[in-house]
Motif scaffolding. Structure first.
Motif, PDB file in Angstrom:
ATOM      1  N   ALA A 400     121.376 -75.819 -36.641  1.00  0.00           N
ATOM      2  CA  ALA A 400     122.286 -75.928 -35.506  1.00  0.00           C
ATOM      3  C   ALA A 400     122.735 -74.556 -35.023  1.00  0.00           C
ATOM      4  N   LEU A 401     122.995 -74.477 -33.739  1.00  0.00           N
ATOM      5  CA  LEU A 401     123.625 -73.342 -33.047  1.00  0.00           C
ATOM      6  C   LEU A 401     122.733 -72.112 -32.921  1.00  0.00           C
ATOM      7  N   GLY A 402     122.205 -71.568 -33.993  1.00  0.00           N
ATOM      8  CA  GLY A 402     121.367 -70.382 -33.862  1.00  0.00           C
ATOM      9  C   GLY A 402     120.923 -69.868 -35.205  1.00  0.00           C
ATOM     10  N   ASN A 403     119.993 -68.896 -35.179  1.00  0.00           N
ATOM     11  CA  ASN A 403     119.415 -68.364 -36.410  1.00  0.00           C
ATOM     12  C   ASN A 403     120.142 -67.140 -36.935  1.00  0.00           C
ATOM     13  N   THR A 404     120.938 -66.487 -36.086  1.00  0.00           N
ATOM     14  CA  THR A 404     121.667 -65.293 -36.500  1.00  0.00           C
ATOM     15  C   THR A 404     122.888 -65.136 -35.620  1.00  0.00           C
ATOM     16  N   MET A 405     123.841 -64.350 -36.106  1.00  0.00           N
ATOM     17  CA  MET A 405     125.053 -64.053 -35.346  1.00  0.00           C
ATOM     18  C   MET A 405     124.975 -62.619 -34.853  1.00  0.00           C
ATOM     19  N   VAL A 406     125.378 -62.398 -33.599  1.00  0.00           N
ATOM     20  CA  VAL A 406     125.423 -61.060 -33.020  1.00  0.00           C
ATOM     21  C   VAL A 406     126.813 -60.837 -32.449  1.00  0.00           C
ATOM     22  N   SER A 407     127.458 -59.773 -32.903  1.00  0.00           N
ATOM     23  CA  SER A 407     128.795 -59.431 -32.407  1.00  0.00           C
ATOM     24  C   SER A 407     128.767 -58.015 -31.857  1.00  0.00           C
ATOM     25  N   ASN A 408     129.136 -57.865 -30.591  1.00  0.00           N
ATOM     26  CA  ASN A 408     129.168 -56.556 -29.941  1.00  0.00           C
ATOM     27  C   ASN A 408     130.607 -56.283 -29.528  1.00  0.00           C
ATOM     28  N   VAL A 409     131.265 -55.357 -30.228  1.00  0.00           N
ATOM     29  CA  VAL A 409     132.682 -55.096 -30.000  1.00  0.00           C
ATOM     30  C   VAL A 409     132.855 -53.683 -29.448  1.00  0.00           C
ATOM     31  N   PRO A 410     133.315 -53.536 -28.196  1.00  0.00           N
ATOM     32  CA  PRO A 410     133.561 -52.197 -27.658  1.00  0.00           C
ATOM     33  C   PRO A 410     134.568 -51.445 -28.516  1.00  0.00           C
ATOM     34  N   ARG A 411     134.268 -50.188 -28.814  1.00  0.00           N
ATOM     35  CA  ARG A 411     135.097 -49.427 -29.732  1.00  0.00           C
ATOM     36  C   ARG A 411     136.164 -48.583 -29.018  1.00  0.00           C
ATOM     37  N   ARG A 412     135.769 -47.925 -27.922  1.00  0.00           N
ATOM     38  CA  ARG A 412     136.660 -46.938 -27.292  1.00  0.00           C
ATOM     39  C   ARG A 412     137.218 -46.014 -28.382  1.00  0.00           C
ATOM     40  N   ALA A 413     136.307 -45.524 -29.217  1.00  0.00           N
ATOM     41  CA  ALA A 413     136.718 -44.821 -30.427  1.00  0.00           C
ATOM     42  C   ALA A 413     136.787 -43.309 -30.262  1.00  0.00           C
ATOM     43  N   GLU A 414     136.356 -42.798 -29.125  1.00  0.00           N
ATOM     44  CA  GLU A 414     136.240 -41.349 -28.992  1.00  0.00           C
ATOM     45  C   GLU A 414     137.553 -40.621 -29.219  1.00  0.00           C
ATOM     46  N   ASP A 415     138.677 -41.279 -28.909  1.00  0.00           N
ATOM     47  CA  ASP A 415     139.974 -40.613 -29.093  1.00  0.00           C
ATOM     48  C   ASP A 415     140.604 -40.894 -30.450  1.00  0.00           C
ATOM     49  N   MET A 416     139.886 -41.604 -31.340  1.00  0.00           N
ATOM     50  CA  MET A 416     140.423 -41.834 -32.680  1.00  0.00           C
ATOM     51  C   MET A 416     140.358 -40.540 -33.490  1.00  0.00           C
ATOM     52  N   ARG A 417     141.329 -40.372 -34.375  1.00  0.00           N
ATOM     53  CA  ARG A 417     141.374 -39.199 -35.242  1.00  0.00           C
ATOM     54  C   ARG A 417     141.739 -39.618 -36.665  1.00  0.00           C
ATOM     55  N   PHE A 418     141.200 -38.863 -37.619  1.00  0.00           N
ATOM     56  CA  PHE A 418     141.588 -39.055 -39.020  1.00  0.00           C
ATOM     57  C   PHE A 418     141.862 -37.679 -39.591  1.00  0.00           C
ATOM     58  N   LEU A 419     143.124 -37.412 -39.907  1.00  0.00           N
ATOM     59  CA  LEU A 419     143.553 -36.094 -40.370  1.00  0.00           C
ATOM     60  C   LEU A 419     143.101 -35.012 -39.382  1.00  0.00           C
ATOM     61  N   GLY A 420     143.116 -35.368 -38.102  1.00  0.00           N
ATOM     62  CA  GLY A 420     142.729 -34.417 -37.063  1.00  0.00           C
ATOM     63  C   GLY A 420     141.254 -34.399 -36.757  1.00  0.00           C
ATOM     64  N   GLY A 421     140.422 -35.019 -37.603  1.00  0.00           N
ATOM     65  CA  GLY A 421     138.980 -35.011 -37.387  1.00  0.00           C
ATOM     66  C   GLY A 421     138.560 -36.070 -36.389  1.00  0.00           C
ATOM     67  N   ARG A 422     137.528 -35.770 -35.616  1.00  0.00           N
ATOM     68  CA  ARG A 422     137.054 -36.694 -34.587  1.00  0.00           C
ATOM     69  C   ARG A 422     136.072 -37.703 -35.185  1.00  0.00           C
ATOM     70  N   VAL A 423     135.935 -38.849 -34.529  1.00  0.00           N
ATOM     71  CA  VAL A 423     134.996 -39.877 -34.961  1.00  0.00           C
ATOM     72  C   VAL A 423     133.620 -39.563 -34.390  1.00  0.00           C
ATOM     73  N   VAL A 424     132.585 -39.714 -35.203  1.00  0.00           N
ATOM     74  CA  VAL A 424     131.224 -39.425 -34.749  1.00  0.00           C
ATOM     75  C   VAL A 424     130.320 -40.660 -34.789  1.00  0.00           C
ATOM     76  N   GLU A 425     130.719 -41.675 -35.517  1.00  0.00           N
ATOM     77  CA  GLU A 425     129.919 -42.896 -35.584  1.00  0.00           C
ATOM     78  C   GLU A 425     130.805 -44.045 -36.032  1.00  0.00           C
ATOM     79  N   SER A 426     130.401 -45.251 -35.641  1.00  0.00           N
ATOM     80  CA  SER A 426     131.138 -46.443 -36.042  1.00  0.00           C
ATOM     81  C   SER A 426     130.157 -47.556 -36.368  1.00  0.00           C
ATOM     82  N   PHE A 427     130.561 -48.439 -37.265  1.00  0.00           N
ATOM     83  CA  PHE A 427     129.737 -49.592 -37.614  1.00  0.00           C
ATOM     84  C   PHE A 427     130.650 -50.715 -38.078  1.00  0.00           C
ATOM     85  N   GLY A 428     130.126 -51.915 -38.135  1.00  0.00           N
ATOM     86  CA  GLY A 428     130.883 -53.065 -38.627  1.00  0.00           C
ATOM     87  C   GLY A 428     129.975 -53.960 -39.441  1.00  0.00           C
ATOM     88  N   ILE A 429     130.555 -54.717 -40.352  1.00  0.00           N
ATOM     89  CA  ILE A 429     129.755 -55.556 -41.246  1.00  0.00           C
ATOM     90  C   ILE A 429     130.259 -56.996 -41.169  1.00  0.00           C
TER      91      ILE A 429
END
Length: 502
Positions: A400-429
């Motif tokens: 039923a429904l499908g063979n796999t799930m696909v989730s595409n979530v816009p990040r708008r992550a470019e302005d995120m910071r961690f201890l002043g460091g910039r984000v260079v990549e993002s992923f989700g599981i």
């Protein structure tokens, strides 16, 4: 920043309790056996030489967790599930219980990936705010990361919200400057919650009866719309594959990085094509390629379950005791058209299927029907969860429904910071479960797009081969459209309506 993910914890409050919606509560009630209900977001930061240790991280996070009550609240269940679970303040909140900081165990991505796998299927502790943060420091030997990178993984219970909500909470944690603190929830004891649930039983039963009657009416209206051609009735059955049987336990994942600039270039040549259309085409091609390599040819086209956010399109619930849902999305059932050989024709067909499903959910009757669960009592949802667990999974020729799930979530992550460091990549599981043993999460930062596939290792002992299949499929789609010429462009402009980039 005001947004539904932050606001849902505050809208609809009264002096008694903040109940979860039926949609959010389902993720609490359904968590049993091997099923773990969680969302995992990963971010790679360039600390730019900054010192990173646990004390520094805790000091940096402390003012940021004050912004949203979700970081300082617990989910409590009502005895007997006479009412949906509710939010309550954590009386013994300690940030140290939620944050782990440790150096990378070895150079290279596999060491980081294996560490993340360890937290994927562990339950969040009951009676604690439903989130945790893993910080892996000093990551080296990964070509696409700067040396000394920090990989930061945010894990939240799915009851807190969907992928969009989790991203917004991440934006609060990784804000360059702490956001203003918000008030928390009122304290409600178990006895008070139980008493209120008993008082509400007659009203809940009335709302359920009214909602069930309304759902039947809406079903007939939606059926008439499909019969008249106003909307297209979706296909709900697809050929069963190895990815659609009982979950054998465990999870593995990997991240495939693609050039988002290539997709944008493709979209400029073929107006109307959305990023999700391209990604879904790549995933469908890779799945069939992998199955064929293992001597399994699907009996027909595969189907996909594609999450589609409704955030901003629905009003808060009318019930004053109910907070706005953190899970505000529907699942589109999309034909992946894996039986279409030509990549250009396949992408056009996928786009048409996506557009058709979006139009279906924009129909008022279908849209309201999607919310029918919100009138069901908690004990009824408990029964539905139990009944679903007893259904046969992957034993027939179709699923039923499908063979796999696909989730595409816009990040708008470019302005995120961690201890002043910039984000260079993002992923989700995404999680894997009975019937969906292979799922995909799509994210992007700058010109880098990642497809993270999570899979039951029992059905994919060689994930490197699937990662290679994704890369080949992407190259095939890009090359086919680059060589498609004016004829393909004209067909795309004629047949592909302009849709939002999703």
């Amino acid at each position: 920043m005001d947004h539904p993910a932050a606001e849902y914890m505050h809208q609809g409050r009264n002096t008694h309790m903040d109940r979860l919606t039926a949609t959010d509560a389902t993720h609490v009630l359904a968590e049993s056996g091997s099923h773990v209900s969680r969302i995992i977001d990963g971010y790679v930061f360039d600390p730019a030489g900054a010192t990173v240790d646990r004390d520094i991280v805790l000091e940096w996070l402390t003012p940021r967790v004050e912004h949203s009550p979700v970081f300082r609240s617990v989910i409590r269940r009502v005895p007997g599930d006479l009412e949906y679970p509710y939010w309550a303040p954590a009386t013994d909140f300690d940030l140290r219980d939620h944050v782990t900081v440790e150096p990378a165990r070895a150079p290279g991505w596999p060491a980081v990936r294996d560490r993340i796998v360890e937290i994927c299927d562990t339950r969040l502790p009951a009676g604690k705010p439903p989130w945790e943060l893993l910080v892996v420091t000093g990551v080296t030997g990964v070509d696409r990361f700067p040396d000394g990178a920090c990989v930061v993984v945010l894990k939240m219970h799915h009851a807190v919200g969907d992928g969009m909500a989790t991203v917004e909470f991440a934006r609060e944690l990784f804000a360059a400057q702490p956001l203003p603190a918000r008030p928390g929830h009122r304290s409600v004891g178990t006895g008070g919650a139980l008493a209120r649930a008993v008082v509400r039983i007659p009203g809940n039963l009335f709302r359920f009866a009214r909602g069930s009657f309304r759902a039947q009416v809406l079903s007939r209206v939606a059926a008439r719309a499909a019969a008249s051609g106003e909307i297209r009735a979706p296909q709900f059955r697809w050929p069963t594959t190895r990815f659609n049987r009982r979950h054998g336990g465990g999870i593995s994942f990997d991240v495939v990085t693609l050039d988002l600039a290539e997709i944008r270039s493709l979209r400029s040549r073929h107006p109307g094509v959305a990023v999700t259309d391209v990604v879904v085409a790549v995933i469908g091609d890779a799945m069939v390629s992998y199955l064929r390599e293992h001597g399994e040819v699907p009996n027909g086209s595969l189907g996909g379950k594609v999450s589609y956010s409704l955030r901003g399109s629905t009003a808060p619930a009318a019930d004053q005791d109910t907070v706005v849902s953190g899970n505000n999305f529907v699942v589109l059932t999309v034909d992946l058209h894996t039986d279409v050989e030509d990549p250009v024709d396949r992408l056009r067909a996928i786009h048409a299927s996506m557009a058709s499903e979006k139009r279906r959910f924009s129909n008022p009757a279908v849209a309201e029907l999607a919310d029918a669960l919100d009138t069901a009592p908690a004990v009824y949802v408990d029964w539905l969860v139990w009944r679903r667990s007893k259904l046969p999974i992957g034993e027939g020729e179709t699923v039923a429904l499908g063979n796999t799930m696909v989730s595409n979530v816009p990040r708008r992550a470019e302005d995120m910071r961690f201890l002043g460091g910039r984000v260079v990549e993002s992923f989700g599981i995404l999680g894997v479960a009975d019937g969906t043993r292979l799922n995909h999460f799509v994210a992007s930062v700058g010109d880098r797009l990642t497809i993270t596939f999570a899979v039951d290792p029992e059905v994919m002992p060689d994930p490197d081969r699937y990662a290679e299949a994704l890369g080949r499929a992407f190259a095939s789609v890009v090359d086919a459209h680059r060589d498609g010429g004016e004829g393909a462009r004209a067909a795309a402009e004629e047949d592909l309506g302009v849709v939002e980039e999703a």
